[in-house]
Design a protein around this motif. Structure first.
Motif, PDB file in Angstrom:
ATOM      1  N   GLY A  15       0.756  -1.158  -0.056  1.00 23.20           N
ATOM      2  CA  GLY A  15      -0.204   0.197  -0.062  1.00 23.20           C
ATOM      3  C   GLY A  15       0.821   1.427   0.061  1.00 23.20           C
ATOM      4  O   GLY A  15       0.148   2.150  -0.089  1.00 23.20           O
ATOM      5  N   HIS A  16       2.285   1.223   0.020  1.00 20.10           N
ATOM      6  CA  HIS A  16       2.934   2.226   0.118  1.00 20.10           C
ATOM      7  C   HIS A  16       4.348   2.054  -0.684  1.00 20.10           C
ATOM      8  O   HIS A  16       4.811   0.782  -0.607  1.00 20.10           O
ATOM      9  N   ARG A  41      14.430 -11.568  11.704  1.00 18.24           N
ATOM     10  CA  ARG A  41      14.035 -10.692  12.785  1.00 18.24           C
ATOM     11  C   ARG A  41      12.450 -10.028  12.265  1.00 18.24           C
ATOM     12  O   ARG A  41      11.856  -9.502  13.172  1.00 18.24           O
ATOM     13  N   LEU A  42      12.699  -9.557  10.959  1.00 27.24           N
ATOM     14  CA  LEU A  42      11.367  -8.913  10.446  1.00 27.24           C
ATOM     15  C   LEU A  42      10.129  -9.847  10.505  1.00 27.24           C
ATOM     16  O   LEU A  42       8.974  -9.561  11.020  1.00 27.24           O
ATOM     17  N   GLU A  43      10.598 -11.121  10.589  1.00 27.66           N
ATOM     18  CA  GLU A  43       9.319 -12.433  10.551  1.00 27.66           C
ATOM     19  C   GLU A  43       8.805 -12.263  12.012  1.00 27.66           C
ATOM     20  O   GLU A  43       7.635 -12.420  12.401  1.00 27.66           O
ATOM     21  N   ILE A 121       5.044  -7.643   6.332  1.00 27.02           N
ATOM     22  CA  ILE A 121       4.265  -6.902   7.364  1.00 27.02           C
ATOM     23  C   ILE A 121       4.971  -6.349   8.426  1.00 27.02           C
ATOM     24  O   ILE A 121       4.794  -5.103   8.750  1.00 27.02           O
ATOM     25  N   GLY A 122       6.175  -6.815   8.870  1.00 25.03           N
ATOM     26  CA  GLY A 122       7.125  -6.152   9.785  1.00 25.03           C
ATOM     27  C   GLY A 122       7.774  -4.866   9.313  1.00 25.03           C
ATOM     28  O   GLY A 122       7.965  -4.002   9.958  1.00 25.03           O
ATOM     29  N   ALA A 123       8.167  -5.073   7.702  1.00 25.83           N
ATOM     30  CA  ALA A 123       8.761  -4.063   7.209  1.00 25.83           C
ATOM     31  C   ALA A 123       7.820  -2.762   7.292  1.00 25.83           C
ATOM     32  O   ALA A 123       8.254  -1.817   7.247  1.00 25.83           O
ATOM     33  N   CYS A 124       6.542  -3.122   6.770  1.00 26.64           N
ATOM     34  CA  CYS A 124       5.602  -2.132   6.602  1.00 26.64           C
ATOM     35  C   CYS A 124       5.449  -1.295   7.942  1.00 26.64           C
ATOM     36  O   CYS A 124       5.247  -0.196   8.118  1.00 26.64           O
ATOM     37  N   PHE A 125       5.453  -2.257   9.042  1.00 25.11           N
ATOM     38  CA  PHE A 125       5.394  -1.684  10.490  1.00 25.11           C
ATOM     39  C   PHE A 125       6.481  -0.686  10.781  1.00 25.11           C
ATOM     40  O   PHE A 125       6.119   0.509  11.171  1.00 25.11           O
ATOM     41  N   ILE A 126       7.525  -1.159  10.432  1.00 21.50           N
ATOM     42  CA  ILE A 126       9.010  -0.260  10.748  1.00 21.50           C
ATOM     43  C   ILE A 126       8.654   1.166   9.879  1.00 21.50           C
ATOM     44  O   ILE A 126       9.193   2.102  10.416  1.00 21.50           O
ATOM     45  N   GLU A 127       8.476   0.916   8.657  1.00 20.56           N
ATOM     46  CA  GLU A 127       8.646   2.297   7.826  1.00 20.56           C
ATOM     47  C   GLU A 127       7.372   3.127   7.843  1.00 20.56           C
ATOM     48  O   GLU A 127       7.450   4.207   7.611  1.00 20.56           O
ATOM     49  N   HIS A 128       6.253   2.496   8.190  1.00 23.42           N
ATOM     50  CA  HIS A 128       4.922   3.528   8.073  1.00 23.42           C
ATOM     51  C   HIS A 128       4.099   3.556   9.327  1.00 23.42           C
ATOM     52  O   HIS A 128       3.055   3.947   9.251  1.00 23.42           O
ATOM     53  N   PHE A 130       1.811   1.158  12.638  1.00 22.21           N
ATOM     54  CA  PHE A 130       0.899   0.045  12.758  1.00 22.21           C
ATOM     55  C   PHE A 130      -0.179   0.338  11.795  1.00 22.21           C
ATOM     56  O   PHE A 130      -0.774  -0.671  11.270  1.00 22.21           O
ATOM     57  N   SER A 131      -0.819   1.790  11.725  1.00 22.64           N
ATOM     58  CA  SER A 131      -1.958   1.767  10.793  1.00 22.64           C
ATOM     59  C   SER A 131      -1.783   1.299   9.474  1.00 22.64           C
ATOM     60  O   SER A 131      -3.036   0.692   9.111  1.00 22.64           O
ATOM     61  N   ALA A 132      -0.547   1.663   8.868  1.00 18.87           N
ATOM     62  CA  ALA A 132      -0.478   1.063   7.358  1.00 18.87           C
ATOM     63  C   ALA A 132      -0.205  -0.367   7.487  1.00 18.87           C
ATOM     64  O   ALA A 132      -0.741  -1.177   6.485  1.00 18.87           O
ATOM     65  N   ALA A 133       0.404  -0.908   8.568  1.00 17.88           N
ATOM     66  CA  ALA A 133       0.569  -2.503   8.584  1.00 17.88           C
ATOM     67  C   ALA A 133      -0.822  -3.250   8.610  1.00 17.88           C
ATOM     68  O   ALA A 133      -1.231  -3.987   8.181  1.00 17.88           O
ATOM     69  N   ARG A 134      -1.655  -2.542   9.623  1.00  9.75           N
ATOM     70  CA  ARG A 134      -3.083  -3.011   9.709  1.00  9.75           C
ATOM     71  C   ARG A 134      -3.709  -2.987   8.464  1.00  9.75           C
ATOM     72  O   ARG A 134      -4.416  -3.860   8.168  1.00  9.75           O
ATOM     73  N   ASP A 135      -3.495  -2.083   7.628  1.00  7.36           N
ATOM     74  CA  ASP A 135      -4.458  -1.674   6.468  1.00  7.36           C
ATOM     75  C   ASP A 135      -3.643  -2.835   5.507  1.00  7.36           C
ATOM     76  O   ASP A 135      -4.539  -3.512   4.665  1.00  7.36           O
TER      77      ASP A 135
END
Length: 222
Positions: A15-16, A41-43, A121-128, A130-135
């Motif tokens: 999404g980003h 680690r990201l997993e 999902i972990g990478a998305c959380f780090i970069e953007h 929780f909201s982006a990772a949840r989406d």
């Protein structure tokens, strides 16, 4: 560097557009490549983010009791479900595997596919955040969340109740075979109910093999 095809894939499903390329490359990289930065680690992080995102969705969209919510959560974040969703979006060809791991079928391994989608999902959380990772989770899991995954009784519980209801001994599970390289292990499990019969199944984890064996037993004898 992320190639244009991989970048487009990540942008579409996360999404980003990826910012930190080394972060996203690590999320796609299996340890068999020999590279220091891989998805492990990201997993670890993504697994927890996935669990929270799904638990929040279940809490908001279901009035079921805690036990039933836990049952659905476990099914929705299971290795089998993660791997299935990874296959649906065509993740396999974008993963970075060592030659031996790829030759051994790593591109279609439940364990690797499941780990990598959680790492993304972990990478998305780090970069953007929780909201982006949840989406991201809600988008990728949309059909699964709306479906019946986890709603039916777990096969092992169903078999145990069947045995009790028919005044039989409790099911006994036995590991018959363990084979394959560490990154693509296969477990064969047999379940037996005394004086009734037995059934076998094979999967990439002992737990999944037991579940499939219980399903097969119920199909044959239930």
């Amino acid at each position: 560097m992320l190639g244009p095809e991989v970048r487009a894939f990540l942008t579409r499903h996360a999404g980003h557009e990826p910012g930190d390329e080394t972060l996203w490359l690590a999320a796609l990289t299996h340890g068999s490549t020999g590279e220091k930065r891989n998805y492990e680690r990201l997993e670890f992080l993504g697994d927890r983010v996935l669990g929270l995102a799904v638990a929040e969705w279940l809490f908001q969209n279901s009035d079921e009791a805690e036990g039933r919510l836990s049952q659905r959560l476990n099914a929705l974040v299971s290795r089998t479900t993660c791997a299935r969703i990874a296959r649906e979006i065509g993740l396999g060809p974008h993963m970075r595997l060592g030659k031996q791991a790829r030759d051994d079928g790593g591109e279609d391994s439940d364990n690797i596919l499941g780990d990598v989608i959680e790492a993304l999902i972990g990478a998305c959380f780090i970069e953007h955040g929780f909201s982006a990772a949840r989406d991201m989770v809600r988008r990728l899991w949309a059909d699964t969340l709306a479906g019946k995954t986890g709603k039916r009784k777990h096969p092992k519980s169903a078999l145990q109740e069947w045995a009790a209801g028919n005044r039989r001994r409790m099911p006994e599970y036995r590991l018959v075979d363990r084979s394959g390289p560490d990154h693509a292990l296969r477990f064969t499990v047999e379940v037996q109910v005394h004086n009734v019969g037995s059934a076998q199944a094979t999967a990439h984890s002992k737990q999944d093999a037991e579940t499939l064996a219980a399903e097969e037993f119920m199909r044959k004898f239930g």
